[in-house]
Motif scaffolding. Structure first.
Motif, PDB file in Angstrom:
ATOM      1  N   THR A 158       5.141 -24.757  -8.390  1.00 29.06           N
ATOM      2  CA  THR A 158       4.212 -25.608  -9.148  1.00 29.06           C
ATOM      3  C   THR A 158       4.912 -26.097 -10.421  1.00 29.06           C
ATOM      4  OG1 THR A 158       3.216 -23.985 -10.681  1.00 29.06           O
ATOM      5  CG2 THR A 158       2.383 -23.997  -8.407  1.00 29.06           C
ATOM      6  N   SER A 159       4.167 -26.826 -11.265  1.00 29.49           N
ATOM      7  CA  SER A 159       4.777 -27.337 -12.496  1.00 29.49           C
ATOM      8  C   SER A 159       4.361 -26.521 -13.726  1.00 29.49           C
ATOM      9  CB  SER A 159       4.393 -28.814 -12.682  1.00 29.49           C
ATOM     10  OG  SER A 159       2.988 -28.921 -12.653  1.00 29.49           O
ATOM     11  N   GLU A 160       3.681 -25.396 -13.503  1.00 22.91           N
ATOM     12  CA  GLU A 160       3.200 -24.572 -14.629  1.00 22.91           C
ATOM     13  C   GLU A 160       3.794 -23.170 -14.556  1.00 22.91           C
ATOM     14  OE1 GLU A 160       1.116 -25.709 -16.930  1.00 22.91           O
ATOM     15  OE2 GLU A 160       0.969 -27.656 -15.906  1.00 22.91           O
ATOM     16  N   PRO A 161       3.960 -22.522 -15.729  1.00 25.69           N
ATOM     17  CA  PRO A 161       4.359 -21.110 -15.690  1.00 25.69           C
ATOM     18  C   PRO A 161       3.272 -20.280 -15.002  1.00 25.69           C
ATOM     19  CG  PRO A 161       4.264 -21.935 -17.974  1.00 25.69           C
ATOM     20  CD  PRO A 161       3.720 -23.008 -17.094  1.00 25.69           C
ATOM     21  N   MET A 162       3.690 -19.214 -14.382  1.00 25.59           N
ATOM     22  CA  MET A 162       2.733 -18.333 -13.702  1.00 25.59           C
ATOM     23  C   MET A 162       2.941 -16.925 -14.260  1.00 25.59           C
ATOM     24  SD  MET A 162       0.953 -18.788 -10.616  1.00 25.59           S
ATOM     25  CE  MET A 162      -0.079 -17.588  -9.822  1.00 25.59           C
ATOM     26  N   VAL A 163       1.854 -16.282 -14.655  1.00 26.98           N
ATOM     27  CA  VAL A 163       1.941 -14.930 -15.222  1.00 26.98           C
ATOM     28  C   VAL A 163       0.949 -14.033 -14.499  1.00 26.98           C
ATOM     29  CG1 VAL A 163       1.641 -13.528 -17.306  1.00 26.98           C
ATOM     30  CG2 VAL A 163       2.551 -15.858 -17.505  1.00 26.98           C
ATOM     31  N   TRP A 164       1.420 -12.853 -14.165  1.00 32.16           N
ATOM     32  CA  TRP A 164       0.472 -11.874 -13.613  1.00 32.16           C
ATOM     33  C   TRP A 164       0.761 -10.486 -14.158  1.00 32.16           C
ATOM     34  CZ3 TRP A 164       3.718 -14.419  -9.923  1.00 32.16           C
ATOM     35  CH2 TRP A 164       4.762 -13.647  -9.421  1.00 32.16           C
ATOM     36  N   LEU A 165      -0.275  -9.653 -14.045  1.00 30.24           N
ATOM     37  CA  LEU A 165      -0.155  -8.240 -14.412  1.00 30.24           C
ATOM     38  C   LEU A 165       0.344  -7.492 -13.183  1.00 30.24           C
ATOM     39  CD1 LEU A 165      -0.895  -5.815 -16.334  1.00 30.24           C
ATOM     40  CD2 LEU A 165      -3.141  -5.828 -15.209  1.00 30.24           C
ATOM     41  N   ASP A 166       1.424  -6.744 -13.343  1.00 30.18           N
ATOM     42  CA  ASP A 166       1.902  -5.862 -12.280  1.00 30.18           C
ATOM     43  C   ASP A 166       1.410  -4.448 -12.560  1.00 30.18           C
ATOM     44  OD1 ASP A 166       3.699  -7.523 -10.701  1.00 30.18           O
ATOM     45  OD2 ASP A 166       5.087  -7.482 -12.385  1.00 30.18           O
ATOM     46  N   GLY A 167       0.880  -3.791 -11.546  1.00 23.24           N
ATOM     47  CA  GLY A 167       0.542  -2.366 -11.662  1.00 23.24           C
ATOM     48  C   GLY A 167       1.283  -1.618 -10.569  1.00 23.24           C
ATOM     49  N   LEU A 168       2.077  -0.644 -10.926  1.00 27.49           N
ATOM     50  CA  LEU A 168       2.838   0.127  -9.923  1.00 27.49           C
ATOM     51  C   LEU A 168       2.689   1.623 -10.177  1.00 27.49           C
ATOM     52  CD1 LEU A 168       4.760  -2.652 -10.522  1.00 27.49           C
ATOM     53  CD2 LEU A 168       6.099  -1.583  -8.724  1.00 27.49           C
ATOM     54  N   ASP A 169       2.956   2.399  -9.121  1.00 29.61           N
ATOM     55  CA  ASP A 169       2.882   3.860  -9.214  1.00 29.61           C
ATOM     56  C   ASP A 169       4.255   4.454  -9.559  1.00 29.61           C
ATOM     57  OD1 ASP A 169       4.186   3.264  -6.881  1.00 29.61           O
ATOM     58  OD2 ASP A 169       2.695   4.156  -5.551  1.00 29.61           O
ATOM     59  N   ILE A 170       5.030   3.732 -10.373  1.00 34.55           N
ATOM     60  CA  ILE A 170       6.408   4.139 -10.689  1.00 34.55           C
ATOM     61  C   ILE A 170       6.499   5.564 -11.247  1.00 34.55           C
ATOM     62  CG2 ILE A 170       8.338   3.650 -12.269  1.00 34.55           C
ATOM     63  CD1 ILE A 170       7.797   0.676 -11.742  1.00 34.55           C
ATOM     64  N   PRO A 171       5.709   5.930 -12.275  1.00 32.34           N
ATOM     65  CA  PRO A 171       5.853   7.292 -12.807  1.00 32.34           C
ATOM     66  C   PRO A 171       5.529   8.367 -11.771  1.00 32.34           C
ATOM     67  CG  PRO A 171       4.637   5.896 -14.338  1.00 32.34           C
ATOM     68  CD  PRO A 171       4.753   5.129 -13.054  1.00 32.34           C
ATOM     69  N   LEU A 172       4.568   8.081 -10.913  1.00 34.48           N
ATOM     70  CA  LEU A 172       4.188   9.049  -9.883  1.00 34.48           C
ATOM     71  C   LEU A 172       5.337   9.259  -8.898  1.00 34.48           C
ATOM     72  CD1 LEU A 172       1.892  10.737  -8.580  1.00 34.48           C
ATOM     73  CD2 LEU A 172       1.258   8.689  -7.310  1.00 34.48           C
ATOM     74  N   VAL A 173       5.951   8.169  -8.457  1.00 35.81           N
ATOM     75  CA  VAL A 173       7.050   8.264  -7.485  1.00 35.81           C
ATOM     76  C   VAL A 173       8.263   8.951  -8.124  1.00 35.81           C
ATOM     77  CG1 VAL A 173       8.621   6.945  -6.005  1.00 35.81           C
ATOM     78  CG2 VAL A 173       6.214   6.283  -6.153  1.00 35.81           C
ATOM     79  N   LEU A 174       8.516   8.630  -9.385  1.00 34.63           N
ATOM     80  CA  LEU A 174       9.628   9.289 -10.098  1.00 34.63           C
ATOM     81  C   LEU A 174       9.375  10.787 -10.216  1.00 34.63           C
ATOM     82  CD1 LEU A 174      10.599   7.023 -13.144  1.00 34.63           C
ATOM     83  CD2 LEU A 174      12.055   7.657 -11.193  1.00 34.63           C
ATOM     84  N   PHE A 175       8.147  11.139 -10.570  1.00 32.48           N
ATOM     85  CA  PHE A 175       7.771  12.544 -10.729  1.00 32.48           C
ATOM     86  C   PHE A 175       8.026  13.323  -9.442  1.00 32.48           C
ATOM     87  CE2 PHE A 175       4.438  15.784 -10.154  1.00 32.48           C
ATOM     88  CZ  PHE A 175       4.744  16.619 -11.219  1.00 32.48           C
ATOM     89  N   ALA A 178      10.885  10.708  -5.200  1.00 30.74           N
ATOM     90  CA  ALA A 178      10.760  10.151  -3.840  1.00 30.74           C
ATOM     91  C   ALA A 178      11.142   8.673  -3.776  1.00 30.74           C
ATOM     92  CB  ALA A 178       9.329  10.348  -3.349  1.00 30.74           C
ATOM     93  N   SER A 179      11.926   8.192  -4.747  1.00 33.65           N
ATOM     94  CA  SER A 179      12.205   6.754  -4.814  1.00 33.65           C
ATOM     95  C   SER A 179      13.336   6.313  -3.892  1.00 33.65           C
ATOM     96  CB  SER A 179      12.560   6.370  -6.252  1.00 33.65           C
ATOM     97  OG  SER A 179      12.753   4.983  -6.343  1.00 33.65           O
ATOM     98  N   PHE A 180      13.073   5.299  -3.099  1.00 33.58           N
ATOM     99  CA  PHE A 180      14.107   4.546  -2.381  1.00 33.58           C
ATOM    100  C   PHE A 180      13.849   3.071  -2.632  1.00 33.58           C
ATOM    101  CE2 PHE A 180      13.933   8.481   0.009  1.00 33.58           C
ATOM    102  CZ  PHE A 180      15.262   8.730   0.340  1.00 33.58           C
ATOM    103  N   ALA A 181      14.913   2.261  -2.666  1.00 34.23           N
ATOM    104  CA  ALA A 181      14.745   0.822  -2.863  1.00 34.23           C
ATOM    105  C   ALA A 181      15.932   0.104  -2.262  1.00 34.23           C
ATOM    106  CB  ALA A 181      14.642   0.507  -4.354  1.00 34.23           C
TER     107      ALA A 181
END
Ligand code: 1HN
Length: 361
Positions: A158-175, A178-181
């Motif tokens: 599109t011709s406009e900036p796009m912003v969204w809120l990301d919510g992830l379970d990062i601290p839980l997975v780190l704790f 169990a992280s793979f990527a």
């Protein structure tokens, strides 16, 4: 739970001396820390906080837009860190939140990871995210999923900036260690499914007759805002607001009736103009994103005034009330489904008319 025992000076001195040697051998006396390990009630290390979108977050995000491309950054995101958890990329003990900017013509390259992600669209209309070969176009107020281990990339045509809120379970997975990527060799996934395939296939309460869920995640990847508003309005027309929540909905996986992703629960609520909620607390520290309207939330002794696009966090087991000066719609997310599955989750309401005790089985 008792405090560490008070002992006469001789025994105390001998114990203190032993503690040093114990430590050298990888041991520690439980009786010195029992009461801080097994607390009688939650005492969250996190603190209440608010991020003002228009005045603070957006100007910084746009500056990032000038300084680094989405592709260079892989994801151009400003992390919203809890002031009491600096350096941990956490907004609560279990969850991560960030605001992501993608400018016209940009892409965020394809990758996948164990961490589950939600997007709640804040600004801009018409950029896409691709999840395992399905593209969905995102609009403000849409709730979009990237369940664990799904390939995902984003693009803004599109011709406009796009912003969204990301919510992830990062601290839980780190704790859990169990992280793979992994990064894909191609920046953009080929489109393999018709646009909005999952909503057409699973969004009408009609599933293919022999379809079985492959995992605990919703088969839907986009829960559009107009649908949320339709349900909130229907509720409002037929009943008075709940004294604590106003009109509050939880997003569900239509295949199970449970949360759309197993590690993150998401909610949307309508607070009618002049509504003032009764006090409430629950064990799931919760991140709120205001969609429409103005008001304030009192958390313990602190008052946070909010307007559209602002984000705030209520830590676990903190009494709070919401007040809306005009009709307000607020999205929120938390680790509630994790706590519910483990049998940990508790809530407490200050309105005495509430008919049942959630702790009784
Ligand atoms: C991620 O994959 C996204 O896909 C956003 O947009 C934020 C934060 C940490 C790790 C992965 C995205 C992320 C992320």
């Amino acid at each position: 739970m008792s405090e560490a025992p008070t002992l006469d000076p001789t025994r105390r001195a001998r114990l203190q001396q032993m503690y040093g040697s114990l430590s050298d051998h990888g041991m520690a006396p439980l009786w010195e820390s029992l009461h801080s390990l097994v607390k009688p009630t939650p005492r969250s290390q996190t603190v209440p906080a608010k991020w003002d979108y228009a005045r603070v977050v957006r100007p910084f995000l746009m500056e990032c837009g000038d300084l680094i491309t989405a592709k260079e950054a892989e994801r151009r995101v400003l992390i919203l860190e809890n002031p009491a958890l600096r350096g941990s990329a956490s907004i609560t003990r279990s969850l991560y939140a960030g605001l992501q900017l993608i400018l016209p013509g940009e892409i965020a390259p394809a990758h996948r990871h164990v961490q589950s992600a939600l997007r709640f669209i804040v600004e801009g209309k018409g950029a896409y995210t691709s999840v395992n070969g399905e593209r969905t176009i995102m609009k403000p107020g849409d709730f979009v999923l990237t369940p664990n281990w799904r390939w995902h990339d984003h693009g803004n045509e599109t011709s406009e900036p796009m912003v969204w809120l990301d919510g992830l379970d990062i601290p839980l997975v780190l704790f859990l260690d169990a992280s793979f990527a992994e990064r894909s060799t191609a920046d953009t996934q080929p489109v393999q499914k018709p646009a909005d395939d999952s909503r057409l296939q699973f969004g009408n309460n009609l599933f293919p007759v022999d379809w079985k869920p492959g995992d605990k995640n919703s088969p839907l990847i986009n829960y559009p805002y107009e649908r949320s508003c339709e349900t909130l309005d229907a509720m409002r027309r037929k009943q008075p607001p709940d004294l604590v929540h106003g009109y509050k909905l939880r997003y569900v996986n239509p295949a199970t009736g449970k949360s759309p992703m197993p590690t993150i629960g998401a909610f949307i609520q309508l607070l009618p103009a002049h509504f003032k909620s009764a006090g409430y607390r629950s064990t799931d520290g919760t991140v709120y994103a205001v969609v429409e309207g103005e008001g304030r939330t009192v958390i313990g002794e602190q008052t946070f005034t909010w307007g559209p696009k602002d984000i705030f966090v209520v830590p676990s087991w903190h009494w709070h009330t919401h007040e809306a000066s005009e009709d307000a719609v607020i999205f929120s997310f938390s680790d509630r489904p994790v706590q519910e599955d483990l049998g940990f989750w508790r809530e407490e309401r200050a309105d005495t008319s509430y008919p049942y005790d959630t702790r009784s089985t």
